[in-house]
Write a protein that holds these residues in place. Structure first.
Motif, mmCIF file in Angstrom:
data_model
loop_
_atom_site.group_PDB
_atom_site.id
_atom_site.type_symbol
_atom_site.label_atom_id
_atom_site.label_comp_id
_atom_site.label_asym_id
_atom_site.label_seq_id
_atom_site.Cartn_x
_atom_site.Cartn_y
_atom_site.Cartn_z
ATOM 1 N N VAL A 1 0.835 -1.210 0.000
ATOM 2 C CA VAL A 1 0.000 0.000 0.000
ATOM 3 C C VAL A 1 0.867 1.257 0.000
ATOM 4 O O VAL A 1 0.514 2.281 -0.593
ATOM 5 C CB VAL A 1 -0.945 -0.010 1.223
ATOM 6 N N ILE A 2 2.047 1.174 0.644
ATOM 7 C CA ILE A 2 2.906 2.347 0.787
ATOM 8 C C ILE A 2 3.396 2.817 -0.580
ATOM 9 O O ILE A 2 4.039 2.077 -1.314
ATOM 10 C CB ILE A 2 4.118 2.032 1.688
ATOM 11 N N GLY A 3 3.082 4.051 -0.902
ATOM 12 C CA GLY A 3 3.596 4.679 -2.121
ATOM 13 C C GLY A 3 2.843 4.359 -3.392
ATOM 14 O O GLY A 3 3.181 4.895 -4.449
ATOM 15 N N GLU B 1 -3.318 0.596 -8.504
ATOM 16 C CA GLU B 1 -2.296 -0.446 -8.381
ATOM 17 C C GLU B 1 -2.570 -1.348 -7.182
ATOM 18 O O GLU B 1 -2.342 -2.559 -7.237
ATOM 19 C CB GLU B 1 -0.913 0.195 -8.264
ATOM 20 N N ILE B 2 -3.026 -0.771 -6.089
ATOM 21 C CA ILE B 2 -3.357 -1.568 -4.901
ATOM 22 C C ILE B 2 -4.487 -2.539 -5.214
ATOM 23 O O ILE B 2 -4.423 -3.732 -4.894
ATOM 24 C CB ILE B 2 -3.750 -0.640 -3.726
ATOM 25 N N LEU C 1 -3.497 -6.543 -5.251
ATOM 26 C CA LEU C 1 -4.090 -7.358 -4.184
ATOM 27 C C LEU C 1 -5.278 -8.186 -4.675
ATOM 28 O O LEU C 1 -5.891 -8.913 -3.905
ATOM 29 C CB LEU C 1 -4.530 -6.476 -3.014
ATOM 30 N N ARG C 2 -5.595 -8.064 -5.970
ATOM 31 C CA ARG C 2 -6.663 -8.828 -6.616
ATOM 32 C C ARG C 2 -7.976 -8.719 -5.822
ATOM 33 O O ARG C 2 -8.657 -9.699 -5.541
ATOM 34 C CB ARG C 2 -6.258 -10.302 -6.751
ATOM 35 N N LEU C 3 -8.319 -7.492 -5.476
ATOM 36 C CA LEU C 3 -9.481 -7.278 -4.615
ATOM 37 C C LEU C 3 -10.804 -7.531 -5.328
ATOM 38 O O LEU C 3 -11.791 -7.883 -4.682
ATOM 39 C CB LEU C 3 -9.432 -5.855 -4.039
ATOM 40 N N GLU C 4 -10.822 -7.361 -6.642
ATOM 41 C CA GLU C 4 -12.057 -7.669 -7.368
ATOM 42 C C GLU C 4 -12.375 -9.156 -7.243
ATOM 43 O O GLU C 4 -13.510 -9.539 -6.924
ATOM 44 C CB GLU C 4 -11.923 -7.283 -8.840
ATOM 45 N N ALA C 5 -11.370 -10.010 -7.476
ATOM 46 C CA ALA C 5 -11.593 -11.454 -7.412
ATOM 47 C C ALA C 5 -11.783 -11.942 -5.983
ATOM 48 O O ALA C 5 -12.618 -12.823 -5.717
ATOM 49 C CB ALA C 5 -10.399 -12.185 -8.049
ATOM 50 N N ARG C 6 -11.051 -11.379 -5.059
ATOM 51 C CA ARG C 6 -11.069 -11.888 -3.684
ATOM 52 C C ARG C 6 -12.226 -11.345 -2.844
ATOM 53 O O ARG C 6 -12.674 -11.994 -1.905
ATOM 54 C CB ARG C 6 -9.741 -11.562 -2.997
ATOM 55 N N VAL D 1 -5.894 9.934 -13.059
ATOM 56 C CA VAL D 1 -4.943 9.218 -13.918
ATOM 57 C C VAL D 1 -5.418 7.793 -14.158
ATOM 58 O O VAL D 1 -6.237 7.260 -13.410
ATOM 59 C CB VAL D 1 -3.528 9.193 -13.300
ATOM 60 N N ILE D 2 -4.896 7.201 -15.208
ATOM 61 C CA ILE D 2 -5.191 5.792 -15.492
ATOM 62 C C ILE D 2 -4.244 4.900 -14.708
ATOM 63 O O ILE D 2 -4.637 3.892 -14.131
ATOM 64 C CB ILE D 2 -5.073 5.510 -16.998
ATOM 65 N N ARG D 3 -2.981 5.303 -14.664
ATOM 66 C CA ARG D 3 -1.959 4.532 -13.948
ATOM 67 C C ARG D 3 -1.318 5.395 -12.870
ATOM 68 O O ARG D 3 -0.954 6.544 -13.112
ATOM 69 C CB ARG D 3 -0.881 4.038 -14.924
ATOM 70 N N GLY D 4 -1.202 4.828 -11.686
ATOM 71 C CA GLY D 4 -0.569 5.544 -10.583
ATOM 72 C C GLY D 4 0.929 5.298 -10.537
ATOM 73 O O GLY D 4 1.499 4.601 -11.366
ATOM 74 N N LYS D 5 1.573 5.891 -9.562
ATOM 75 C CA LYS D 5 3.012 5.722 -9.362
ATOM 76 C C LYS D 5 3.341 4.228 -9.216
ATOM 77 O O LYS D 5 2.584 3.506 -8.572
ATOM 78 C CB LYS D 5 3.458 6.476 -8.107
#
Length: 228
Positions: A46-48, A53-54, A58-63, A142-146
């Protein structure tokens, strides 16, 4: 002063406010409420990193069977409960002073964060620097984060500033990589960075300069990073 940046682009979490652990705990509580326990590796990721990206890593949609918007709302609700119970969002020493210094010198100041815009607003209420900012870029912008440079490139374009005239202030590996990829100068602050060997420690050596914190930074320090 000769050599000053045209724009100062600031990360938020871990740079201006000590908030990474709060974001992480909010997400942990939301996930736990849905029966998912995050590993130490997942918590540290999660940091940064931005929410996109998180959510993907972490595949939160599937999990969880939850959308990104639902994860954001659930995490915000968990954090709101923490704040209601007395938790405070610590402002890092020198954060307000740096923004004020740059603003007074005519340097355009903006925040580029992987946090949601609602989280940025929450932090700005504590920082009390909103009137000195041109704008802020959040996860929704944005579409993509850091470590993608997209947020920093967008901020420079909106300010009409050449990338090489922009100074990025960051604390995380992902954020430093994003600033460098955008073709900007990068100053890393170690104020909220855990010591080497500790969980969450961020490698900052790729930045053009690393400082212990933002306190006591002067215009000459900003100019030095632009020319070093």
């Amino acid at each position: 002063m000769l050599g000053l940046p045209q724009a100062l682009l600031l990360d938020l979490d871990g740079t201006l406010v000590r908030s990474e652990h709060i974001h992480t705990e909010g997400l942990v509580r939301f996930c736990a409420g849905r029966g998912l326990e995050l590993s130490e590796h997942e918590r540290l990721f999660v940091i940064g990193h931005a929410w996109q990206e998180i959510y993907a890593e972490l595949r939160l949609e599937a999990r969880l069977g939850a959308t990104l918007a639902e994860v954001l709302a659930g995490t915000m609700a968990a954090k709101d409960a923490m704040f209601a119970a007395g938790l405070r969002l610590p402002v890092l020493e020198g954060a307000r002073e740096l923004v004020s210094l740059a603003h007074a010198a005519g340097i355009a100041v903006a925040i580029v964060s992987g946090s949601a815009r609602s989280e940025i607003v929450q932090a700005l209420a504590v920082l009390e620097i909103g009137e000195m900012l041109r704008f802020y870029v959040g996860a929704e912008d944005v579409i993509r984060g850091k470590p993608s440079p997209e947020g920093y490139v967008l901020a420079a374009q909106r300010l009409g500033a050449a990338p090489e005239r922009c100074l990025v202030v960051e604390d995380s590996e992902a954020g430093i990589a994003a600033g460098l990829a955008a073709g900007m100068r990068v100053l890393a602050t170690a104020a909220a960075n855990p010591p080497p060997g500790q969980p969450g420690h961020q490698l900052q050596h790729a930045a053009h300069r690393v400082v212990p914190g933002l306190a006591s930074l002067q215009l000459a320090d900003l100019a030095a990073v632009m020319t070093s």
